[in-house]
Design a protein around this motif. Structure first.
Motif, PDB file in Angstrom:
ATOM      1  N   ILE A 171      15.954  -4.579  12.684  1.00  0.00           N
ATOM      2  CA  ILE A 171      15.032  -4.962  13.887  1.00  0.00           C
ATOM      3  C   ILE A 171      13.706  -5.568  13.745  1.00  0.00           C
ATOM      4  O   ILE A 171      13.114  -6.170  14.613  1.00  0.00           O
ATOM      5  N   VAL A 194      14.299  -9.269  13.990  1.00  0.00           N
ATOM      6  CA  VAL A 194      14.844  -9.381  15.348  1.00  0.00           C
ATOM      7  C   VAL A 194      13.437 -10.166  16.142  1.00  0.00           C
ATOM      8  O   VAL A 194      13.462 -10.949  16.720  1.00  0.00           O
ATOM      9  N   THR A 252       6.276   0.105  17.334  1.00  0.00           N
ATOM     10  CA  THR A 252       6.956   1.305  17.681  1.00  0.00           C
ATOM     11  C   THR A 252       8.139   1.525  16.561  1.00  0.00           C
ATOM     12  O   THR A 252       8.118   2.577  16.056  1.00  0.00           O
ATOM     13  N   ALA A 253       8.767   0.543  16.349  1.00  0.00           N
ATOM     14  CA  ALA A 253       9.709   0.550  15.235  1.00  0.00           C
ATOM     15  C   ALA A 253       9.051   0.911  14.113  1.00  0.00           C
ATOM     16  O   ALA A 253       9.638   1.811  13.070  1.00  0.00           O
ATOM     17  N   ASP A 273       7.414   7.340   9.722  1.00  0.00           N
ATOM     18  CA  ASP A 273       7.713   8.816  10.291  1.00  0.00           C
ATOM     19  C   ASP A 273       9.140   9.168   9.563  1.00  0.00           C
ATOM     20  O   ASP A 273       9.092  10.277   8.823  1.00  0.00           O
ATOM     21  N   THR A 274      10.074   8.372   9.523  1.00  0.00           N
ATOM     22  CA  THR A 274      11.223   8.727   8.650  1.00  0.00           C
ATOM     23  C   THR A 274      11.267   8.773   7.209  1.00  0.00           C
ATOM     24  O   THR A 274      11.611   9.854   6.590  1.00  0.00           O
ATOM     25  N   LEU A 302       8.193   4.399  13.471  1.00  0.00           N
ATOM     26  CA  LEU A 302       9.185   5.446  13.435  1.00  0.00           C
ATOM     27  C   LEU A 302       9.940   5.323  12.284  1.00  0.00           C
ATOM     28  O   LEU A 302      10.297   6.481  11.661  1.00  0.00           O
ATOM     29  N   MET A 303       9.888   4.216  11.653  1.00  0.00           N
ATOM     30  CA  MET A 303      10.546   4.006  10.163  1.00  0.00           C
ATOM     31  C   MET A 303       9.626   5.019   9.276  1.00  0.00           C
ATOM     32  O   MET A 303      10.178   5.528   8.288  1.00  0.00           O
ATOM     33  N   THR A 331       7.213  -3.599  20.392  1.00  0.00           N
ATOM     34  CA  THR A 331       8.601  -3.086  19.835  1.00  0.00           C
ATOM     35  C   THR A 331       8.365  -2.996  18.408  1.00  0.00           C
ATOM     36  O   THR A 331       8.782  -2.027  17.666  1.00  0.00           O
ATOM     37  N   MET A 353       9.276  12.092   5.932  1.00  0.00           N
ATOM     38  CA  MET A 353      10.057  13.250   6.562  1.00  0.00           C
ATOM     39  C   MET A 353       9.824  14.298   5.326  1.00  0.00           C
ATOM     40  O   MET A 353      10.571  13.909   4.474  1.00  0.00           O
ATOM     41  N   LYS A 354       9.312  15.372   5.693  1.00  0.00           N
ATOM     42  CA  LYS A 354       9.587  16.164   4.717  1.00  0.00           C
ATOM     43  C   LYS A 354      10.030  17.881   5.016  1.00  0.00           C
ATOM     44  O   LYS A 354      10.031  17.842   6.291  1.00  0.00           O
TER      45      LYS A 354
END
Lengths: 135, 120
Positions: free
Chosen positions: A8, A11, A123-124, A130-131, A127-128, A120, A134-135
């Motif tokens: 992404i 792109v 945002t991507a 945040d991923t 989110l990445m 775009t 993750m805990k």
């Protein structure tokens, strides 16, 4: 090769550089809008970027590349200007056939699309991140 | 007969959903990237179809391949491009919110597993 794999980020990144090329062509055209030449052949012709989709079959993603930059086949405008040092024996000069309002629209459209791509991308990215966190 | 959704590993359906959300995000980003490319046809994943296929045991690739659809433009443009920026922006943010929610569910699941391991 890693360069062929789209994600992404690539792109959006490549599309942003394509939009930038498009913006550059509009800027060149506007800069030469009032340029005149002594001969019809020497007059500035507007340039335009040609976009082509680049598909990545493996991921299904598609980005955009500038496949070429073409020169418009427009006829320069003949102007009678005997005082101009470039004028030919008839007292005519040839002005660049640039449609200034069309170029302005092109520029606005391009900058709007650039903004969309930045949005775009951020945002991507968020989110990445945040991923990953993750805990 | 067990529920197929329960056979999807530790994190249930959420792991699959996250993968699909991520893939859909890339596809919509591709549409946004090609907003000015002549003859580009916008595509999107039907999320429900893909997730159902995935739950029933299809691989990620099979599930998305079966659920990818071309967008039907409301008003076709003369250059053959079917990207309608408003729709794409809505789809992108909707998908981003879906991704964030799925991530929150996953996070909860991870926390639960961690607590179970620690015996809390």
């Amino acid at each position: 090769m890693a360069g062929n794999d789209l994600n992404i980020f690539s792109v959006a990144g490549r599309a942003m550089s394509a939009q930038q090329v498009r913006m550059n062509t509009a800027a060149s055209n506007l800069a030469n809008a009032s340029a005149v030449a002594g001969k019809e052949a020497d007059a500035y012709r507007p340039i335009k970027a040609v976009f082509a989709t680049q598909m990545d079959k493996a991921t299904g993603l598609a980005t955009v590349n500038v496949s070429s930059i073409v020169r418009a086949d427009a006829t320069p405008v003949r102007q009678h200007d005997p005082g101009n040092p470039l004028a030919d024996e008839n007292g005519d000069v040839w002005a660049a056939p640039v449609d200034e309002s069309a170029e302005m629209v092109e520029m606005l459209d391009s900058s709007r699309q650039y903004q969309n791509l930045v949005e775009t991308l951020s945002t991507a990215k968020q989110l990445m991140l945040d991923t990953i966190r993750m805990k | 007969m067990s529920d197929p959704a329960s056979n999807t590993g530790l994190f249930g359906v959420h792991g699959m959903a996250l993968e699909l959300r991520s893939q859909r995000m890339g596809l919509i980003a591709s549409n946004i990237a090609n907003a000015a490319t002549p003859n580009y046809k916008a595509r999107d994943i039907d999320f429900n179809t893909a997730l159902n296929a995935r739950i029933k045991g299809a691989s990620q690739d099979q599930a998305t391949a079966a659920a990818v659809q071309y967008r039907v433009p409301v008003m076709p443009s003369l250059d053959g491009n079917t990207v309608e920026m408003g729709n794409e922006q809505v789809a992108f943010s909707q998908n981003a919110v879906g991704y964030a929610s799925t991530l929150a569910f996953l996070s909860d699941d991870v926390g639960e597993v961690k607590r179970a391991i620690k015996g809390e």
